[in-house]
Design an enzyme around this catalytic site. Sequence first.
Site, PDB file in Angstrom:
ATOM      1  N   LYS A  11       0.809  -1.395  -0.048  1.00  0.00           N
ATOM      2  CA  LYS A  11       0.065   0.007   0.247  1.00  0.00           C
ATOM      3  C   LYS A  11       0.703   1.343   0.116  1.00  0.00           C
ATOM      4  O   LYS A  11       1.907   1.183   0.259  1.00  0.00           O
ATOM      5  CB  LYS A  11      -0.950  -0.177   1.236  1.00  0.00           C
ATOM      6  CG  LYS A  11      -1.962  -1.335   1.216  1.00  0.00           C
ATOM      7  CD  LYS A  11      -2.908  -1.264   2.492  1.00  0.00           C
ATOM      8  CE  LYS A  11      -3.897  -2.167   2.333  1.00  0.00           C
ATOM      9  NZ  LYS A  11      -5.180  -2.025   3.369  1.00  0.00           N
ATOM     10  N   TYR A  51     -12.435  -2.316  -3.617  1.00  0.00           N
ATOM     11  CA  TYR A  51     -13.071  -2.438  -2.092  1.00  0.00           C
ATOM     12  C   TYR A  51     -14.608  -2.447  -2.007  1.00  0.00           C
ATOM     13  O   TYR A  51     -15.147  -2.087  -1.043  1.00  0.00           O
ATOM     14  CB  TYR A  51     -12.266  -1.415  -1.167  1.00  0.00           C
ATOM     15  CG  TYR A  51     -10.899  -1.918  -0.816  1.00  0.00           C
ATOM     16  CD1 TYR A  51     -10.798  -2.941   0.043  1.00  0.00           C
ATOM     17  CD2 TYR A  51      -9.901  -0.937  -0.981  1.00  0.00           C
ATOM     18  CE1 TYR A  51      -9.372  -3.228   0.304  1.00  0.00           C
ATOM     19  CE2 TYR A  51      -8.529  -1.287  -0.783  1.00  0.00           C
ATOM     20  CZ  TYR A  51      -8.399  -2.318   0.186  1.00  0.00           C
ATOM     21  OH  TYR A  51      -6.960  -2.695   0.667  1.00  0.00           O
ATOM     22  N   ASN A 114      -1.893   0.427   6.897  1.00  0.00           N
ATOM     23  CA  ASN A 114      -1.423  -1.034   7.328  1.00  0.00           C
ATOM     24  C   ASN A 114      -0.544  -1.639   6.253  1.00  0.00           C
ATOM     25  O   ASN A 114      -0.626  -2.809   6.518  1.00  0.00           O
ATOM     26  CB  ASN A 114      -2.551  -1.609   7.833  1.00  0.00           C
ATOM     27  CG  ASN A 114      -3.789  -1.927   7.034  1.00  0.00           C
ATOM     28  OD1 ASN A 114      -3.730  -1.786   5.755  1.00  0.00           O
ATOM     29  ND2 ASN A 114      -4.741  -2.872   7.323  1.00  0.00           N
ATOM     30  N   HIS A 117      -2.060  -5.359   1.598  1.00  0.00           N
ATOM     31  CA  HIS A 117      -3.613  -6.041   1.586  1.00  0.00           C
ATOM     32  C   HIS A 117      -3.175  -7.534   0.924  1.00  0.00           C
ATOM     33  O   HIS A 117      -2.212  -7.727   0.335  1.00  0.00           O
ATOM     34  CB  HIS A 117      -4.101  -5.291   0.125  1.00  0.00           C
ATOM     35  CG  HIS A 117      -5.536  -6.321  -0.125  1.00  0.00           C
ATOM     36  ND1 HIS A 117      -6.568  -6.161   0.377  1.00  0.00           N
ATOM     37  CD2 HIS A 117      -5.523  -7.173  -1.197  1.00  0.00           C
ATOM     38  CE1 HIS A 117      -7.057  -7.229  -0.206  1.00  0.00           C
ATOM     39  NE2 HIS A 117      -6.714  -7.779  -0.988  1.00  0.00           N
ATOM     40  N   GLU A 128      -9.739 -10.765  -7.394  1.00  0.00           N
ATOM     41  CA  GLU A 128      -8.698  -9.715  -7.244  1.00  0.00           C
ATOM     42  C   GLU A 128      -7.742  -9.747  -8.270  1.00  0.00           C
ATOM     43  O   GLU A 128      -7.277  -8.837  -8.884  1.00  0.00           O
ATOM     44  CB  GLU A 128      -8.143  -9.499  -5.982  1.00  0.00           C
ATOM     45  CG  GLU A 128      -9.146  -9.231  -4.633  1.00  0.00           C
ATOM     46  CD  GLU A 128      -8.695  -9.638  -3.285  1.00  0.00           C
ATOM     47  OE1 GLU A 128      -7.509  -9.765  -2.998  1.00  0.00           O
ATOM     48  OE2 GLU A 128      -9.411  -9.023  -2.300  1.00  0.00           O
TER      49      GLU A 128
END
Length: 135
Positions: A11, A51, A114, A117, A128
Amino acid sequence: MAVERTLSIIKPDAVAKNVIGEIVTRFEKAGLKVVAMQMKQLSKEDAEGFYAEHKERPFFADLVAFMTSGPVVVQVLEGENAIAMNRDLMGATNPKEAAEGTIRRDFAESIDANAVHGSDSAASAEREIAYFFGA
Ligand code: IDP
């Protein structure tokens, strides 16, 4: 155990911290192989579509804003038990709750930023991977 493929995203926070290599090394040392990789600036539409399952959640707008705040590295990882293995390497969603030695514990600041993913099931992995890399 079956050989699986899973989708991983490094990320924007982790890319900005200059730890792409350290994160990829963890995958490789655990026996996962990077079989596809692209660095990408996600558009708002890219992040919203990715998402989509979270669109009713209160954090959705912040999540989309964060995921479009800088480039990400999208990868397909392959290996035995790759989906669960990647989730173990990542650690809990909230880095404060993530186990020692996990990517989120070592590189993430908060539940919003964070670091990584990873697909959470075989069905998610299939969707995905196709989302970013096609069939
Ligand atoms: P995961 O990334 O560990 O699979 P999910 O529940 O699928 O976690 O949530 C997707 C992402 O949405 C998380 O990685 C995190 O960045 C963000 N997120 C999840 N829950 C919260 C929250 O309660 N507040 C803010 N952001 C959240």
